[in-house]
Scaffold this motif. Structure first.
Motif, PDB file in Angstrom:
ATOM      1  N   GLU A  28       0.698  -1.112  -0.068  1.00 16.36           N
ATOM      2  CA  GLU A  28      -0.039   0.091   0.032  1.00 16.36           C
ATOM      3  C   GLU A  28       0.744   1.235  -0.034  1.00 16.36           C
ATOM      4  O   GLU A  28       0.855   2.193  -0.868  1.00 16.36           O
ATOM      5  N   THR A  29       1.886   1.256   0.812  1.00 19.42           N
ATOM      6  CA  THR A  29       2.819   2.488   0.825  1.00 19.42           C
ATOM      7  C   THR A  29       3.648   2.545  -0.479  1.00 19.42           C
ATOM      8  O   THR A  29       3.572   3.449  -0.878  1.00 19.42           O
ATOM      9  N   ASP A  30       3.767   1.621  -0.829  1.00 14.96           N
ATOM     10  CA  ASP A  30       4.604   1.537  -2.413  1.00 14.96           C
ATOM     11  C   ASP A  30       3.555   1.868  -3.389  1.00 14.96           C
ATOM     12  O   ASP A  30       4.311   2.783  -4.237  1.00 14.96           O
ATOM     13  N   LEU A  31       2.345   1.544  -3.294  1.00 13.18           N
ATOM     14  CA  LEU A  31       1.493   1.975  -4.247  1.00 13.18           C
ATOM     15  C   LEU A  31       1.304   3.452  -4.320  1.00 13.18           C
ATOM     16  O   LEU A  31       1.155   3.967  -5.350  1.00 13.18           O
ATOM     17  N   ARG A  32       1.299   3.982  -3.034  1.00 17.23           N
ATOM     18  CA  ARG A  32       0.961   5.499  -2.991  1.00 17.23           C
ATOM     19  C   ARG A  32       2.123   6.101  -3.555  1.00 17.23           C
ATOM     20  O   ARG A  32       1.838   7.171  -4.036  1.00 17.23           O
ATOM     21  N   ARG A  33       3.215   5.847  -3.297  1.00  9.72           N
ATOM     22  CA  ARG A  33       4.356   6.446  -3.761  1.00  9.72           C
ATOM     23  C   ARG A  33       4.499   6.292  -5.188  1.00  9.72           C
ATOM     24  O   ARG A  33       4.739   7.135  -6.138  1.00  9.72           O
ATOM     25  N   GLY A  34       4.161   4.983  -5.789  1.00  8.29           N
ATOM     26  CA  GLY A  34       4.041   4.791  -7.228  1.00  8.29           C
ATOM     27  C   GLY A  34       2.990   5.926  -8.112  1.00  8.29           C
ATOM     28  O   GLY A  34       3.417   6.013  -9.089  1.00  8.29           O
ATOM     29  N   PHE A  40       3.554   3.560 -13.023  1.00  7.44           N
ATOM     30  CA  PHE A  40       2.899   2.674 -13.643  1.00  7.44           C
ATOM     31  C   PHE A  40       2.870   2.928 -15.199  1.00  7.44           C
ATOM     32  O   PHE A  40       2.888   4.072 -15.740  1.00  7.44           O
ATOM     33  N   PHE A  41       2.735   1.767 -16.004  1.00  8.47           N
ATOM     34  CA  PHE A  41       2.477   1.934 -17.413  1.00  8.47           C
ATOM     35  C   PHE A  41       1.714   0.869 -17.993  1.00  8.47           C
ATOM     36  O   PHE A  41       1.282   0.073 -17.256  1.00  8.47           O
ATOM     37  N   VAL A  42       1.477   0.949 -19.262  1.00 10.16           N
ATOM     38  CA  VAL A  42       0.771   0.009 -19.858  1.00 10.16           C
ATOM     39  C   VAL A  42       1.568  -0.773 -20.862  1.00 10.16           C
ATOM     40  O   VAL A  42       2.092  -0.039 -21.858  1.00 10.16           O
ATOM     41  N   VAL A  43       1.146  -1.751 -21.309  1.00  9.53           N
ATOM     42  CA  VAL A  43       1.580  -3.062 -22.170  1.00  9.53           C
ATOM     43  C   VAL A  43       0.370  -3.323 -23.117  1.00  9.53           C
ATOM     44  O   VAL A  43      -0.658  -3.148 -22.563  1.00  9.53           O
ATOM     45  N   TYR A  44       0.681  -3.734 -24.295  1.00 10.40           N
ATOM     46  CA  TYR A  44      -0.473  -4.299 -25.266  1.00 10.40           C
ATOM     47  C   TYR A  44      -0.456  -5.532 -25.560  1.00 10.40           C
ATOM     48  O   TYR A  44       0.558  -5.999 -26.228  1.00 10.40           O
ATOM     49  N   ARG A  63       1.366  -2.374 -16.061  1.00 13.84           N
ATOM     50  CA  ARG A  63       2.478  -2.838 -15.253  1.00 13.84           C
ATOM     51  C   ARG A  63       2.962  -1.688 -14.494  1.00 13.84           C
ATOM     52  O   ARG A  63       2.756  -0.397 -14.469  1.00 13.84           O
ATOM     53  N   TRP A  64       3.869  -2.230 -13.436  1.00 14.92           N
ATOM     54  CA  TRP A  64       4.357  -1.246 -12.411  1.00 14.92           C
ATOM     55  C   TRP A  64       5.988  -1.438 -12.493  1.00 14.92           C
ATOM     56  O   TRP A  64       6.347  -2.527 -12.421  1.00 14.92           O
ATOM     57  N   ARG A  65       6.690  -0.311 -12.608  1.00 13.75           N
ATOM     58  CA  ARG A  65       8.169  -0.451 -12.600  1.00 13.75           C
ATOM     59  C   ARG A  65       8.312  -0.015 -11.207  1.00 13.75           C
ATOM     60  O   ARG A  65       8.539   1.100 -10.754  1.00 13.75           O
ATOM     61  N   HIS A  66       8.504  -1.091 -10.328  1.00 11.74           N
ATOM     62  CA  HIS A  66       8.841  -0.760  -9.035  1.00 11.74           C
ATOM     63  C   HIS A  66      10.379  -0.464  -8.576  1.00 11.74           C
ATOM     64  O   HIS A  66      11.134  -1.272  -9.212  1.00 11.74           O
ATOM     65  N   PRO A  67      10.613   0.586  -7.845  1.00 17.44           N
ATOM     66  CA  PRO A  67      12.044   1.087  -7.918  1.00 17.44           C
ATOM     67  C   PRO A  67      13.099  -0.136  -7.322  1.00 17.44           C
ATOM     68  O   PRO A  67      13.980  -0.303  -7.696  1.00 17.44           O
ATOM     69  N   HIS A  68      12.472  -1.046  -6.373  1.00 18.40           N
ATOM     70  CA  HIS A  68      13.575  -2.229  -5.907  1.00 18.40           C
ATOM     71  C   HIS A  68      13.092  -3.504  -6.545  1.00 18.40           C
ATOM     72  O   HIS A  68      13.860  -4.341  -6.652  1.00 18.40           O
ATOM     73  N   ARG A  69      11.732  -3.716  -6.896  1.00 20.11           N
ATOM     74  CA  ARG A  69      11.086  -5.013  -7.328  1.00 20.11           C
ATOM     75  C   ARG A  69      11.410  -5.232  -8.831  1.00 20.11           C
ATOM     76  O   ARG A  69      11.043  -6.459  -9.270  1.00 20.11           O
TER      77      ARG A  69
END
Ligand code: C2E
Ligand code: MG
Ligand code: MG
Ligand code: MG
Length: 278
Positions: A28-34, A40-44, A63-69
């Motif tokens: 949740e914390t990561d999502l808020r920061r994200g 977040f971005f989109v693939v097709y 898709r989520w480009r997570h800074p650590h994961r």
């Protein structure tokens, strides 16, 4: 001894629950920061006509480009995004970006029909801004509403009957197409869903993957296709991975499919190249 064992079992149970809660809180914390940092971005992923194997549209997948994961699939965070309501701003971004991308492709290939499928979670369907946001985007990008296919699950319809039904009617009246995602995975029947303005049924991947291993699954797929056709709906088979599955689906007159056999979800540049090559 029994008391000790009981206590330690409790401790293990408690600590597993604690870990899970902490993991959720971290997401949740990561999502808020994200959201703040636009991670977040989109693939097709192409949707193809099975007879010709032509790409007729795409499904926008988050898709989520997570800074650590690294890059994360929505299966890992969609529940938390839904529960916290963060799916609303994230979903607005997907809708906007998918419309922008579609308008770019429409300009590049004016003679082609290209549809864009966008997933809507229950929370998004209940969002009072959804209809106005959609109208604004269709206008801003000069899109034909008919090229927009909104995917919702049968569960979302059942759990949010009235609200979902009103929003869907409204979106349908604009010209957008409504598509039932993961059909067969829930408990609804096509005759129940027929009350809603549904144009397309997507048959859940679990049935397609079992089409050669289970006679029952094959019969279910055949029945869904026949019933959908008789109700004036079209059908997309999800998750086609093998030539054998493709052959079977074609023999059942399934018009459209999507799956790794044709293509995985593509970055925008790769999806554009695929359209250009066809
Ligand atoms: P979905 O809408 O049913 O999307 C299809 C999922 O199946 C995608 O997973 C896709 O990558 C995967 N898939 C496609 N072909 C194959 C195949 O041949 N084999 C296998 N094993 N998998 C295949 P993805 O991208 O991880 O998305 C998972 C789910 O997350 C989606 O299922 C959808 O429910 C949700 N989702 C994705 N994007 C969004 C979004 O923008 N908004 C919302 N609310 N939900 C989204
Ligand atoms: Mg979908
Ligand atoms: Mg699906
Ligand atoms: Mg799914």
């Amino acid at each position: 001894h029994a008391k000790m064992e009981g206590r330690s079992r409790y401790a293990v149970f408690h600590s597993a629950m604690h870990d899970r809660a902490r993991h959720r809180l971290q997401i949740e914390t990561d999502l808020r920061r994200g959201v703040e940092r636009n991670e977040f971005f989109v693939v097709y992923q192409p949707i193809v006509e099975l007879n010709t194997q032509q790409t007729v549209g795409f499904e926008a997948l988050l898709r989520w480009r997570h800074p650590h994961r690294g890059i994360i699939s929505p299966t890992e965070f969609i529940d938390v995004a839904e529960e916290t309501g963060l799916i609303v701003p994230i979903g607005q971004m997907v809708l906007r970006e998918a419309c922008r991308q579609l308008s770019e492709w429409r300009q590049r290939h004016p003679a082609r029909t290209i549809t864009m499928h966008i997933n809507l979670s229950p929370r998004q369907i209940a969002d009072p801004h959804l209809v106005d946001d959609t109208i604004a985007l269709l206008n801003a990008y000069h899109l034909d509403a008919g090229s927009l296919h909104l995917e919702i699950t049968e569960t979302a319809i059942i759990e949010h009957g009235d609200i979902a039904s009103r929003a869907l009617m409204h979106l349908r009246s604009l010209g957008a197409q409504i598509c039932i995602d993961d059909f067969g995975a829930g408990y609804s029947s096509l005759s129940y869903l027929h009350r809603f303005p549904i144009g397309t049924i997507k048959i859940d991947r679990s049935f397609i993957s079992q089409i050669h291993h289970s006679h029952e699954n094959a019969e279910i797929v055949r029945t869904i296709i026949a019933l959908a056709h008789s109700l004036g709906m079209t059908v997309i088979a999800e998750g086609a991975e093998t030539e054998e599955q493709l052959a079977r689906l074609r023999s059942m007159s399934c018009p459209y499919g999507q799956g790794w056999l044709f293509a995985r979800a593509l970055e925008p540049a790769a999806a554009t190249a695929l359209l250009d090559a066809a």
